[in-house]
Structure formats: structure tokens, C-alpha cells
Scaffold this motif. Sequence first.
Motif, mmCIF file in Angstrom:
data_model
loop_
_atom_site.group_PDB
_atom_site.id
_atom_site.type_symbol
_atom_site.label_atom_id
_atom_site.label_comp_id
_atom_site.label_asym_id
_atom_site.label_seq_id
_atom_site.Cartn_x
_atom_site.Cartn_y
_atom_site.Cartn_z
ATOM 1 N N CYS A 353 0.802 -1.239 0.000
ATOM 2 C CA CYS A 353 0.000 0.000 0.000
ATOM 3 C C CYS A 353 0.823 1.272 0.000
ATOM 4 C CB CYS A 353 -0.965 -0.010 1.177
ATOM 5 S SG CYS A 353 -0.152 0.191 2.769
ATOM 6 N N ILE A 358 -3.999 4.230 -2.338
ATOM 7 C CA ILE A 358 -5.108 3.548 -3.018
ATOM 8 C C ILE A 358 -6.236 3.253 -2.012
ATOM 9 C CG2 ILE A 358 -5.858 1.461 -4.247
ATOM 10 C CD1 ILE A 358 -3.185 1.317 -5.617
ATOM 11 N N MET A 374 5.829 -2.810 3.405
ATOM 12 C CA MET A 374 7.073 -3.203 4.056
ATOM 13 C C MET A 374 7.748 -2.053 4.827
ATOM 14 S SD MET A 374 9.802 -5.683 2.491
ATOM 15 C CE MET A 374 10.376 -4.831 1.071
ATOM 16 N N ILE A 375 7.669 -0.843 4.284
ATOM 17 C CA ILE A 375 8.447 0.261 4.871
ATOM 18 C C ILE A 375 7.671 0.941 6.012
ATOM 19 C CG2 ILE A 375 9.546 2.500 4.367
ATOM 20 C CD1 ILE A 375 10.035 1.433 1.534
HETATM 21 N N1 SAH Z 1 0.251 1.288 -3.794
HETATM 22 C C1 SAH Z 1 1.186 2.344 -3.530
HETATM 23 C C2 SAH Z 1 2.650 1.965 -3.685
HETATM 24 C C3 SAH Z 1 3.016 1.011 -4.765
HETATM 25 S S1 SAH Z 1 4.754 0.806 -4.983
HETATM 26 C C4 SAH Z 1 0.858 3.569 -4.363
HETATM 27 O O1 SAH Z 1 0.074 3.499 -5.323
HETATM 28 O O2 SAH Z 1 1.349 4.650 -4.042
HETATM 29 C C5 SAH Z 1 5.024 -0.774 -4.273
HETATM 30 C C6 SAH Z 1 5.175 -0.746 -2.761
HETATM 31 O O3 SAH Z 1 5.436 -2.066 -2.320
HETATM 32 C C7 SAH Z 1 6.351 0.076 -2.247
HETATM 33 O O4 SAH Z 1 5.865 1.002 -1.312
HETATM 34 C C8 SAH Z 1 7.279 -0.942 -1.577
HETATM 35 O O5 SAH Z 1 7.913 -0.430 -0.420
HETATM 36 C C9 SAH Z 1 6.322 -2.038 -1.226
HETATM 37 N N2 SAH Z 1 6.880 -3.401 -1.097
HETATM 38 C C10 SAH Z 1 7.802 -3.995 -1.874
HETATM 39 N N3 SAH Z 1 7.992 -5.274 -1.512
HETATM 40 C C11 SAH Z 1 7.157 -5.499 -0.471
HETATM 41 C C12 SAH Z 1 6.879 -6.636 0.339
HETATM 42 N N4 SAH Z 1 7.504 -7.788 0.132
HETATM 43 N N5 SAH Z 1 5.963 -6.515 1.306
HETATM 44 C C13 SAH Z 1 5.304 -5.352 1.515
HETATM 45 N N6 SAH Z 1 5.520 -4.247 0.773
HETATM 46 C C14 SAH Z 1 6.441 -4.310 -0.197
#
Ligand code: SAH
Length: 492
Positions: A353, A358, A374-375
Amino acid sequence: MLKFKVVKVNAYDYFCAVRRKKKNIVLEKLLVSDYAAEGKSLARVEGKVIFIENVVPGDVVDVRLLKNKKDWAEGVPVFTHSYSADRVQPFCRHFGICGGCQWQMLPYAKQLEYKFRQVEETLKRIGKVALPPSLPIIGAAGTTHYRNKIEYTFGNKRYLTREELGDESQSSEADVAGFHAKGLFDKVVDIQECHLQEAPTNEIRLAVKELAIANGWPFYDIKNHHGFLRTMQVRLCTTGELMVNIMVGENDAEKINRLMEEVAARFPSITTLLYTINTKWNDSLHDLEPVVYSGKGYVVEELRTATDGKSYRFKIGPKSFFQTNTKQAERLYQITNEFAGLTGNETVYDLYCGTGSIGIFVSGGAKKIIGVEMIPAAIEDAKENAALNGITSADFFAGDVADICTPGFFATHGRPDVIITDPPRAGMHEKLVRQILDMAAPTVVYVSCNPATQARDLNLLDEKYAVTMVQPVDMFPHTHHIENVVQLKLKF
Ligand code: SAH
């Protein structure tokens, strides 16, 4: 000048040359016949596919091979015999040197056509699932100045063009501001005018550059790791809010104050000005603390839904992630919302997310939103953004989606009616795909920035899900990047 001996062969002699294992093969007069993917086009020689960079279908070129496999090869053009009739004059004077907008030589309608076909063909070839016809790609109304975020680099080594390299009066020693040259980490392309963001971005960059030169402040030397001016990030929102964060390589209060004072005085439209001291060897901001010089330290961007015209506000700090093309992000989220088909009673999971955008955007039609990312800092932003919009029915969790989304997690937070997933380029972890199959939510909306990994995942989801809608969206005009939204429905 080329450093190696070029052995030119025509297509007819090609296979003999390969058999003799000759290096530096240049295939002559290849007709580029089609667009492939990832910005590369292709030509066919005796059934073998040659992927070529920096060309467009219709060009006739000599190609030097960089890779040569049994069924395919990859190369770069070394001579152009004739240009495609499709080509148009690029509008940017830095085209071809700056790696920014590599498709400017193609009319926008052609760019959209190639992107659309790439989505269709990739889903078909890799996905191998039944597909409805894709909806026509949604192009951008504004094809320039569309980025809300941009980062420029200051450096003391100028990128020299091939012509300049041959001219001894030209030197790469110069204080410049722009983008890293493609493939050359220590050289910066000096940008006079960039078309990626609205005014006053260019003016700010040029003013900072002039100010530093006038004061004798050193531009960063990326090889030897010294210098004052390093990078500058500008965030310009559709709300008019403007954030500038200048990264400096010296903790020198006097210089920093002068810089901040001057920039603030010359650009009153900056709503928040920051600086970040970075004495590390890399430019990454995530482990640094930006310092607010003026304003609130963040900007607010706004996205409007299509259905009820409701708008949501998002707080974007210097380190926050936010979709970089606001207008198209709005379209992307509107499509996602439409595909989610919410009635007000649904529990919606927003996986990957980010800062919750979204989930927040679709929250008006949902009973509950559960976001996973994740972050941890992004999750903090997501919580703040939910509060900013008065949303109380959203919860956000930090961690790897593959670990967090267990049957227990779904049981605790409610069976999903809709799962929205927006993974990075690598696509979804297989473990997550399995969990989605096990949860069997009636609707899944898959937002992707890489149709190849999306196709792979659709193939796995095919066990229980049918693809019911495919909607490509162009977020980045003049680049080959493509976004695609797919709606999946449980088959039984
Ligand atoms: N849906 C958001 C961000 C999409 S980008 C928007 O539209 O703004 C993809 C996101 O996935 C990034 O924030 C990244 O940090 C996260 N991400 C990547 N690998 C992940 C994992 N294994 N588990 C959770 N989040 C992850």
C-alpha cells in the motif's frame, strides 16, 4: 572513435560469422520491424530476433551486437541508413544525451499503441490465460511537465558528447546541474531546460547553480567525495504547494544559511524549503534527516474520485513515496476503484500500500480498509493520511506482505471481499499468490508497473480466478514505462 575493430557483415553472412565466433559483429542494413518491450525494438535475421536499443520500427540501421545467443541477440545501432516515417522531431534539446524521455522521437499516439500492444502480447504470451479484450489505453492529457517530483544532481564533471570528446578545447571540468549521464555515474548532463515539471523548477535549478558559482561553492565531486552542492529535490503539487529540499555535502552553517536565504527570497512560491546534510558516499535520503528551513516541511497533494467527486488529501514529506504523475495517478486510482466495484459493505485489503493512497482513495465505498506495506515510515504516512482525511475505518500494518498475510491475519481483520494488490516490478511473492488463492476473495484488482510479472502471477491465479477486465494506463509519456490494471473474479 570506436576502440575496437568492427567487422561488418551483412545479414546473409551473419550465421557464418557466428559460426566462426567472430567478435564485434555489425549486422548491416537491418529493418527494425517491430517494437519489443522495455524500450527495445526488434529486427529479424533469418528467423533470429535481434533486440535493438534507441531505434524505432521503420528505421534501417547497422547494429553492433553486444550479446549473441542461439535464438536471439541484442545490439546497438552504429549507423542509420534511413529513419522511420513515424519519427517526429524531439522537443527537448537534451534528447539523446539525457536519459530522461527516450521516446520523444515517436508521436504520442504511436507510443500509446506500442504500450497497449506490449500489455496485450505480454499477458497473452506469458500469462497463457483466457483474456477479455483490453480496454483502450488511457493516455495522459498532459504529455510534458507531468511529474510532481524531480531530482537534479549537481556535479563538477560535465558529460561530453561524442563530438565534444573529439574537440580538445572542450573539457569535462565544469560545475553543472542536471541528470546523471546514462551509464556514467560521475558525469552530469548540464540541463538548461527540462520538460518534466512545471515552472519554476528550471528557474530554481539554474538559480541555485548560478548562486553557487558566484560564491565559489564547490559542486560535488562524486568520485572523490567532496564538495558542497549535491542534489536538489523538487515536489510540485496540483494544489500549488511547492517543496524544495537541497542536499549538501558539507556541514557549513554559513553557506547553508546563505543558500537558503537566497533561494527563499528569490522564489516566494516555495511553500516549504529544506536542506539535508549528507556527508555519506551515496545520495540516498532514507537514512538522513532533512532540516526544515521554512514552511511546514511537507506538501499536500489532492486526488479526486470519479464517482462522487470526493477529493482526498495526501501529506508528502521529503522522504515519502507518492505516485509521480498526479493527474494519471488519479485516473489509475479511479480505474482501480471502478474495478473494485465497492458498495459500502466491503472489507478491502490494500497490499503493497505504500503511503496508503489507493486504500484511502477507495475508502468512501468500503466498510473497512486494511493496508500492508514493508516500509514502516510509509505506514506512518498512511496512518497520518487516513487521519488527514477523517478516515477511521482504515488500519495499516508494516511488514512483508508474504509474511503478514496469513490465514490468521485475514481471520483477525476480516475476510476480504476485495484484494487490491500493487506490487513493485518483481511482481507478487509466490507465497502471497497462494494466500490470495486460499482466501478466495470474490474480487482481486491487480495494479502493475510490469506486465511480464503481472502475466506470470495471473497464470498462477488462474487456478481460481478469471481475468475480467484489462486496462492499461500511461503514467509516463515519452518513456517506455507502462502501468496496467487487471480485474479478477473468482471462478467458482
Ligand atoms: N500502492 C502504492 C505503492 C506502490 S509501490 C501507491 O500506489 O502509491 C510498491 C510498494 O510495495 C512500495 O511502497 C514498496 O515499499 C512495497 N513493497 C515492496 N515489496 C514489499 C513486500 N515484500 N511486502 C510489503 N511491501 C512491499
